[in-house]
Motif scaffolding. Structure first.
Motif, PDB file in Angstrom:
ATOM      1  N   SER A 150      44.079  74.392  53.462  1.00 54.61           N
ATOM      2  CA  SER A 150      43.256  75.549  53.782  1.00 54.61           C
ATOM      3  C   SER A 150      42.869  75.477  55.256  1.00 54.61           C
ATOM      4  O   SER A 150      42.954  74.419  55.890  1.00 54.61           O
ATOM      5  N   MET A 151      42.424  76.585  55.777  1.00 52.63           N
ATOM      6  CA  MET A 151      42.006  76.625  57.185  1.00 52.63           C
ATOM      7  C   MET A 151      40.850  75.662  57.415  1.00 52.63           C
ATOM      8  O   MET A 151      40.795  74.991  58.442  1.00 52.63           O
ATOM      9  N   ALA A 152      39.932  75.564  56.465  1.00 46.92           N
ATOM     10  CA  ALA A 152      38.785  74.658  56.613  1.00 46.92           C
ATOM     11  C   ALA A 152      39.255  73.205  56.707  1.00 46.92           C
ATOM     12  O   ALA A 152      38.746  72.439  57.528  1.00 46.92           O
ATOM     13  N   LYS A 153      40.229  72.822  55.889  1.00 51.37           N
ATOM     14  CA  LYS A 153      40.730  71.446  55.933  1.00 51.37           C
ATOM     15  C   LYS A 153      41.512  71.190  57.213  1.00 51.37           C
ATOM     16  O   LYS A 153      41.464  70.094  57.765  1.00 51.37           O
ATOM     17  N   GLN A 154      42.242  72.206  57.697  1.00 45.31           N
ATOM     18  CA  GLN A 154      42.956  72.045  58.960  1.00 45.31           C
ATOM     19  C   GLN A 154      41.968  71.843  60.106  1.00 45.31           C
ATOM     20  O   GLN A 154      42.183  70.991  60.971  1.00 45.31           O
ATOM     21  N   LEU A 155      40.886  72.621  60.117  1.00 43.95           N
ATOM     22  CA  LEU A 155      39.885  72.462  61.171  1.00 43.95           C
ATOM     23  C   LEU A 155      39.202  71.097  61.077  1.00 43.95           C
ATOM     24  O   LEU A 155      38.930  70.465  62.100  1.00 43.95           O
ATOM     25  N   LYS A 156      38.942  70.638  59.858  1.00 38.74           N
ATOM     26  CA  LYS A 156      38.348  69.313  59.673  1.00 38.74           C
ATOM     27  C   LYS A 156      39.286  68.234  60.214  1.00 38.74           C
ATOM     28  O   LYS A 156      38.854  67.289  60.868  1.00 38.74           O
ATOM     29  N   ASN A 157      40.585  68.400  59.958  1.00 37.13           N
ATOM     30  CA  ASN A 157      41.559  67.433  60.471  1.00 37.13           C
ATOM     31  C   ASN A 157      41.613  67.452  61.994  1.00 37.13           C
ATOM     32  O   ASN A 157      41.803  66.404  62.621  1.00 37.13           O
ATOM     33  N   ILE A 158      41.441  68.623  62.586  1.00 33.35           N
ATOM     34  CA  ILE A 158      41.439  68.701  64.051  1.00 33.35           C
ATOM     35  C   ILE A 158      40.241  67.935  64.614  1.00 33.35           C
ATOM     36  O   ILE A 158      40.336  67.275  65.643  1.00 33.35           O
ATOM     37  N   ILE A 159      39.109  67.999  63.923  1.00 36.62           N
ATOM     38  CA  ILE A 159      37.923  67.269  64.371  1.00 36.62           C
ATOM     39  C   ILE A 159      38.100  65.764  64.189  1.00 36.62           C
ATOM     40  O   ILE A 159      37.668  64.968  65.020  1.00 36.62           O
ATOM     41  N   VAL A 160      38.774  65.362  63.124  1.00 36.99           N
ATOM     42  CA  VAL A 160      38.985  63.937  62.839  1.00 36.99           C
ATOM     43  C   VAL A 160      40.096  63.350  63.722  1.00 36.99           C
ATOM     44  O   VAL A 160      40.090  62.154  64.025  1.00 36.99           O
ATOM     45  N   ALA A 161      41.027  64.174  64.164  1.00 34.74           N
ATOM     46  CA  ALA A 161      42.215  63.697  64.870  1.00 34.74           C
ATOM     47  C   ALA A 161      41.934  62.791  66.080  1.00 34.74           C
ATOM     48  O   ALA A 161      42.580  61.748  66.216  1.00 34.74           O
ATOM     49  N   PRO A 162      41.001  63.125  66.976  1.00 30.16           N
ATOM     50  CA  PRO A 162      40.796  62.250  68.139  1.00 30.16           C
ATOM     51  C   PRO A 162      40.357  60.832  67.759  1.00 30.16           C
ATOM     52  O   PRO A 162      40.850  59.848  68.319  1.00 30.16           O
ATOM     53  N   ILE A 163      39.462  60.723  66.806  1.00 24.38           N
ATOM     54  CA  ILE A 163      38.995  59.396  66.397  1.00 24.38           C
ATOM     55  C   ILE A 163      40.099  58.674  65.612  1.00 24.38           C
ATOM     56  O   ILE A 163      40.221  57.456  65.669  1.00 24.38           O
ATOM     57  N   TYR A 164      40.928  59.440  64.905  1.00 26.76           N
ATOM     58  CA  TYR A 164      42.047  58.849  64.170  1.00 26.76           C
ATOM     59  C   TYR A 164      43.056  58.231  65.130  1.00 26.76           C
ATOM     60  O   TYR A 164      43.606  57.164  64.862  1.00 26.76           O
ATOM     61  N   LEU A 165      43.313  58.892  66.247  1.00 30.31           N
ATOM     62  CA  LEU A 165      44.252  58.332  67.221  1.00 30.31           C
ATOM     63  C   LEU A 165      43.750  57.000  67.769  1.00 30.31           C
ATOM     64  O   LEU A 165      44.521  56.052  67.951  1.00 30.31           O
ATOM     65  N   TRP A 166      42.449  56.919  68.043  1.00 31.69           N
ATOM     66  CA  TRP A 166      41.888  55.636  68.484  1.00 31.69           C
ATOM     67  C   TRP A 166      41.983  54.598  67.365  1.00 31.69           C
ATOM     68  O   TRP A 166      42.232  53.425  67.621  1.00 31.69           O
ATOM     69  N   TYR A 167      41.793  55.036  66.142  1.00 29.69           N
ATOM     70  CA  TYR A 167      41.929  54.145  64.990  1.00 29.69           C
ATOM     71  C   TYR A 167      43.330  53.542  64.946  1.00 29.69           C
ATOM     72  O   TYR A 167      43.495  52.339  64.732  1.00 29.69           O
ATOM     73  N   LEU A 168      44.359  54.374  65.166  1.00 29.32           N
ATOM     74  CA  LEU A 168      45.736  53.879  65.146  1.00 29.32           C
ATOM     75  C   LEU A 168      45.969  52.829  66.233  1.00 29.32           C
ATOM     76  O   LEU A 168      46.662  51.834  66.009  1.00 29.32           O
ATOM     77  N   ILE A 169      45.387  53.046  67.383  1.00 31.68           N
ATOM     78  CA  ILE A 169      45.546  52.101  68.491  1.00 31.68           C
ATOM     79  C   ILE A 169      44.777  50.812  68.208  1.00 31.68           C
ATOM     80  O   ILE A 169      45.303  49.710  68.371  1.00 31.68           O
ATOM     81  N   LEU A 170      43.542  50.954  67.761  1.00 27.25           N
ATOM     82  CA  LEU A 170      42.662  49.787  67.617  1.00 27.25           C
ATOM     83  C   LEU A 170      42.899  48.973  66.356  1.00 27.25           C
ATOM     84  O   LEU A 170      42.488  47.814  66.301  1.00 27.25           O
ATOM     85  N   LYS A 171      43.563  49.538  65.356  1.00 27.66           N
ATOM     86  CA  LYS A 171      43.790  48.745  64.147  1.00 27.66           C
ATOM     87  C   LYS A 171      44.765  47.607  64.399  1.00 27.66           C
ATOM     88  O   LYS A 171      44.851  46.678  63.610  1.00 27.66           O
ATOM     89  N   ARG A 172      45.449  47.651  65.507  1.00 26.03           N
ATOM     90  CA  ARG A 172      46.358  46.558  65.891  1.00 26.03           C
ATOM     91  C   ARG A 172      45.611  45.409  66.568  1.00 26.03           C
ATOM     92  O   ARG A 172      46.165  44.349  66.789  1.00 26.03           O
ATOM     93  N   LEU A 173      44.360  45.653  66.904  1.00 26.83           N
ATOM     94  CA  LEU A 173      43.553  44.645  67.575  1.00 26.83           C
ATOM     95  C   LEU A 173      42.563  44.028  66.580  1.00 26.83           C
ATOM     96  O   LEU A 173      42.229  44.657  65.577  1.00 26.83           O
ATOM     97  N   PRO A 174      42.065  42.851  66.883  1.00 26.62           N
ATOM     98  CA  PRO A 174      41.132  42.205  65.943  1.00 26.62           C
ATOM     99  C   PRO A 174      39.699  42.727  66.067  1.00 26.62           C
ATOM    100  O   PRO A 174      38.757  41.952  66.171  1.00 26.62           O
ATOM    101  N   LEU A 175      39.531  44.041  66.084  1.00 25.80           N
ATOM    102  CA  LEU A 175      38.200  44.643  66.149  1.00 25.80           C
ATOM    103  C   LEU A 175      37.824  45.196  64.791  1.00 25.80           C
ATOM    104  O   LEU A 175      38.664  45.740  64.078  1.00 25.80           O
ATOM    105  N   ARG A 176      36.562  45.065  64.452  1.00 30.40           N
ATOM    106  CA  ARG A 176      36.067  45.708  63.234  1.00 30.40           C
ATOM    107  C   ARG A 176      35.460  47.034  63.620  1.00 30.40           C
ATOM    108  O   ARG A 176      34.655  47.107  64.526  1.00 30.40           O
ATOM    109  N   PHE A 177      35.856  48.027  62.934  1.00 28.59           N
ATOM    110  CA  PHE A 177      35.289  49.353  63.177  1.00 28.59           C
ATOM    111  C   PHE A 177      35.172  50.035  61.872  1.00 28.59           C
ATOM    112  O   PHE A 177      34.983  50.963  61.439  1.00 28.59           O
TER     113      PHE A 177
END
Length: 177
Positions: A150-177
């Motif tokens: 739905s449009m609402a879920k797409q917009l929610k994903n757009i809001i989550v996307a920037p933090i998700y990209l950092w998650y993908l980068i940082l999950k390779r490092l030994p950081l807890r988040f």
């Protein structure tokens, strides 16, 4: 001797899933097709930058009590504050990386302002072009997915996307988040 019933043993309780983990799982579920993943991972930073820059470009009123700091506060300052607070509530560590991302974006926006002062295009032109390209690419690539959101879920994903990209980068490092 009484026989011990194994079914009556309690299983260890699973850790409650954090809200950020649930948002990431929903985001990943909506991005299964390889082309959609690639487009999302390249268009998200462009979209994130373009929205920030477009809001930065909106005229901000002169407020007397700010004095000499009038040029340092604009509508993007409020976007920065609210979004970093939202991301902080999801994951404090990831919110710091979003804050640094905003600082990098600010540098590039100031460079665009310098280009405008030197006779180049208005500040809003480049972000507007990036916005149209990135949002169009994201919505077109979403059609490759089997399940339609739905449009609402797409917009929610757009809001989550920037933090998700950092998650993908940082999950390779030994950081807890």
């Amino acid at each position: 001797m009484a026989q011990h019933n194994r079914s009556s043993q309690t299983k260890p309780k699973a850790q409650p899933q954090r809200r950020v983990d649930m948002l990431f799982a929903a985001y990943e579920a909506a991005h299964q097709h390889p082309v959609n993943k690639l487009v999302s991972r390249t268009a998200t930073p462009l979209l994130f930058f373009s929205v920030f820059a477009l809001i930065w470009a909106l005229p901000f009123p002169y407020i007397a009590f700010l004095g000499k700091y009038n040029g340092f506060v604009n509508w993007a300052s409020f976007l920065l504050a609210f979004s970093v607070f939202y991301y902080y509530r999801l994951s404090p560590v990831l919110s710091y990386f979003i804050l640094f991302t905003y600082f990098a974006f600010s540098y590039f926006i100031i460079q665009l302002e310098q280009v405008e002062k030197a006779g180049g295009p208005a500040l809003f032109v480049v972000p507007l072009i990036l916005f149209v390209i990135s949002i169009t690419a994201m919505f077109i690539s979403q059609t490759l997915e089997k399940g339609k959101l739905s449009m609402a879920k797409q917009l929610k994903n757009i809001i989550v996307a920037p933090i998700y990209l950092w998650y993908l980068i940082l999950k390779r490092l030994p950081l807890r988040f």
